[in-house]
Design a protein around this motif. Structure first.
Motif, mmCIF file in Angstrom:
data_model
loop_
_atom_site.group_PDB
_atom_site.id
_atom_site.type_symbol
_atom_site.label_atom_id
_atom_site.label_comp_id
_atom_site.label_asym_id
_atom_site.label_seq_id
_atom_site.Cartn_x
_atom_site.Cartn_y
_atom_site.Cartn_z
ATOM 1 N N CYS A 234 0.645 -1.206 -0.007
ATOM 2 C CA CYS A 234 -0.086 -0.015 -0.005
ATOM 3 C C CYS A 234 0.663 1.112 0.026
ATOM 4 C CB CYS A 234 -0.923 -0.087 1.256
ATOM 5 S SG CYS A 234 -1.919 1.395 1.701
ATOM 6 N N CYS A 237 0.270 2.918 3.697
ATOM 7 C CA CYS A 237 0.533 2.341 4.964
ATOM 8 C C CYS A 237 1.551 1.190 4.861
ATOM 9 C CB CYS A 237 -0.688 1.867 5.660
ATOM 10 S SG CYS A 237 -1.371 0.501 4.953
ATOM 11 N N ARG A 239 1.206 -1.563 4.049
ATOM 12 C CA ARG A 239 0.630 -3.115 4.255
ATOM 13 C C ARG A 239 0.511 -3.836 2.987
ATOM 14 N NH1 ARG A 239 -3.433 -2.325 8.586
ATOM 15 N NH2 ARG A 239 -3.717 -0.378 7.609
ATOM 16 N N CYS A 276 -4.206 -0.310 -0.018
ATOM 17 C CA CYS A 276 -4.823 -1.248 0.502
ATOM 18 C C CYS A 276 -6.347 -1.251 0.901
ATOM 19 C CB CYS A 276 -4.263 -1.973 1.862
ATOM 20 S SG CYS A 276 -4.420 -0.813 3.050
ATOM 21 N N CYS A 279 -6.980 0.765 4.088
ATOM 22 C CA CYS A 279 -6.828 2.258 3.952
ATOM 23 C C CYS A 279 -8.207 2.819 3.126
ATOM 24 C CB CYS A 279 -5.601 2.535 3.231
ATOM 25 S SG CYS A 279 -4.184 2.485 4.186
#
Ligand SMILES: [Zn+2]
Length: 576
Positions: A234, A237, A239, A276, A279
């Motif tokens: 992502c 973030c 992720r 992601c 988010c």
């Protein structure tokens, strides 16, 4: 499983604040989420009801029934007062007023059209719409008791109709839809092709489009996860994600739009930014995280109203971030939420206030369909020191009128020179005071407020020059001397000269002509045989204060009406 969201860029933090607001609004069990210093954490099962929480929040804040009811009440009130002798002349009911009020109700009721579409209420709605339209026609000619009674009963039926739970929610959903399109373009339930008939449809659509992808991700067996796919990270973030979603204007248009226009200046020209599933949900909460402020500006066609969204970013910890935005929102109806917010911080413990002020960051943005206007500002360290100075608090609170006070705060926060505001205000004051000197009943304008503003300017500049403690003694002295001369002029019946001298001096300050100012000062003093205090030499050297500050302070004292001066509370002497 738990999901964490870490403090990050301002719009991400805005999502965190929004998410928290939604949970708190719905009284969600606090064991299901926590706020730690730099992250916010939720249990993934909490997402099962998230779409419902989300719309509960919006259905409540966008409930239109009360506004509709006010229009109904206005019309029924007029009907009941018809032909009755009224105490208040203005409120006397007439057939014309009733007809106007009914037309108002009709116009508002028409707005419900979209919210009724595709529901089982269409026929009922059309009947009511016709009857109120017909009533508006009849009542212009016929105001018999029977007609008035009938009008009242139609109005009551309308109120019953908009009170139907489903209609009420659907209307709220539509208002929400229109507000949210400022943030997300035409994503999901905002797409015009989505013809949700009932409020529940909105909830389900959101659940399908936003919540389910996350649930699926977490339900998957870790070993099977993305087995045949490339794994992406992502861009917000880091992720892991499937790469199914990308950051674009539908995710958050205030930033997304500038991405398309500015070639991703934020992320080094990369054209597609994976985002992601988690988010995506967080970004859906951004509109709840900020505070809308209704503003206006004048244009060639008149006054234009618009909504500006404000977010107060703070990267210290989540609790403070949430608290400060709650605080800002509670003050959003006040005329200057910035000033009040900063005062709130300033009244905290001094050291903590200094930290908070230094890390605070305001974001203001407006969106229309095509572009976004973003505006950021923070508080420089010198300004933070300025704000925690007790004199500043005192002086700001003693500036009238409110608009002037508000403008001053705005100028300080946005680094514009207060001199411009002060000299305009003084000029306006002199203009209004023209010919009214000596008449104690007329109090116009307020040079004392202007003087307080001069003190603020002086303090601000002192802190800017990194002075540890700034004294306003010389400014006070100049003001006091101005008052002394003023009293003398008034006592010797020369008050009529005050304005023209004031103007001349203001003009000299405007063009930065120190000699001209001193020249006027000398002549003023000589004509009444008064000495010129030494400190005025600072006008030339500017050692202890700026020329403008000394000169304006003197002019304020000299032009203030004695009434104004008497009402001035002296700034405490401690500072000297
Ligand atoms: Zn993410």
């Amino acid at each position: 499983m738990s999901i964490k969201f870490y403090l990050s860029e301002w719009f991400y933090n805005m999502g965190i604040v929004g998410f928290l607001r939604i949970l708190k609004f719905n009284n969600v069990d606090e064991s299901k989420y926590t706020t730690k210093e730099n992250y916010f954490e939720i249990e993934d099962e909490l997402l099962d009801n998230f779409a419902e929480y989300y719309f509960n929040y919006f259905f409540a804040i966008n409930d239109d029934r009360e506004r509709f009811k006010r229009r109904i009440n206005e019309a029924t009130g007029l009907i009941e007062n018809y032909d009755k002798p009224s105490e208040s002349f203005d409120q006397k009911a007439s057939a014309e007023n009733i007809s106007k009020a009914i037309k108002n109700v009709y116009d508002y009721f028409k707005k419900y059209e979209n919210s009724v579409k595709n529901t089982s209420y269409v026929d009922e709605y059309n009947d009511l719409l016709n009857s109120i339209k017909e009533m508006n026609r009849i009542i212009k000619k016929d105001t018999s008791i029977e007609t008035l009674e009938e009008a009242k009963s139609i109005l009551n039926n309308l109120l019953d109709f908009v009170s139907i739970e489903e209609i009420r929610k659907k209307r709220a959903a539509n208002i929400t839809r229109s507000n949210l399109s400022d943030f997300f373009g035409q994503a999901s339930f905002l797409n015009p092709s989505f013809a949700g008939a009932y409020a529940q449809d909105f909830i389900e659509k959101m659940h399908r489009d936003y919540v389910q992808p996350v649930r699926e991700k977490y339900n998957q067996d870790a070993s099977k996860k993305y087995k045949s796919k490339t794994i992406y990270n992502c861009s917000l973030c880091s992720r892991e994600t499937s790469g199914n979603y990308h950051f674009d204007e539908a995710m958050f248009s205030p930033i997304g739009l500038s991405l398309t226009e500015n070639n991703n200046f934020l992320w080094n020209e990369v054209t597609k930014l994976p985002i992601c599933e988690e988010c995506r949900i967080l970004l859906m909460c951004t509109p709840v995280g900020c505070t809308p402020l209704e503003k206006y500006r004048s244009t060639i066609d008149g006054i234009e109203y618009y909504t500006e969204y404000t977010f107060v970013n703070l990267d210290t910890d989540i609790k403070s971030l949430f608290k400060i935005n709650e605080n800002f929102r509670q003050r959003s109806s006040s005329s200057n939420p910035y000033r009040e917010l900063i005062f709130d911080i300033v009244t905290q413990m001094e050291q903590k206030a200094l930290w908070t002020l230094q890390s605070i960051f305001f974001v203001e943005f407006q969106t229309d369909k095509k572009s976004t206007y973003l505006h950021y500002f923070n508080i420089a360290p010198f300004k933070a020191k300025f704000f925690i100075d007790k004199q500043v608090h005192y002086l700001l609170g003693r500036i009238k009128p409110h608009q002037f006070q508000m403008d001053i705060m705005e100028y300080i926060l946005t680094d514009r020179d207060l001199y411009l505001l002060i000299s305009d205000e003084l000029r306006n004051y002199l203009k209004k005071a023209e010919g009214k000197r000596g008449d104690r009943r007329v109090i116009v304008g307020d040079p004392v407020s202007c003087f307080n503003a001069v003190c603020l300017r002086h303090l601000l500049n002192g802190y800017k020059r990194r002075q540890k403690k700034v004294s306003t003694k010389i400014i006070n002295d100049a003001f006091e001397y101005g008052k002394e001369l003023n009293r003398y002029y008034v006592a010797t019946d020369s008050a009529n000269k005050i304005n023209s001298i004031g103007y001349k001096m203001l003009n000299a300050v405007k063009v930065g002509d120190k000699e001209e100012f001193l020249d006027n000062l000398i002549r003023t003093c000589m004509s009444i045989q008064k000495p010129i205090p030494d400190f005025f030499l600072n006008v030339l050297t500017e050692q202890r204060a700026d020329f403008k500050d000394i000169a304006l302070a003197f002019i304020c004292g000299f032009t203030a009406l004695p009434v104004d001066v008497a009402s001035k509370e002296k700034v405490s002497n401690e500072e000297v």
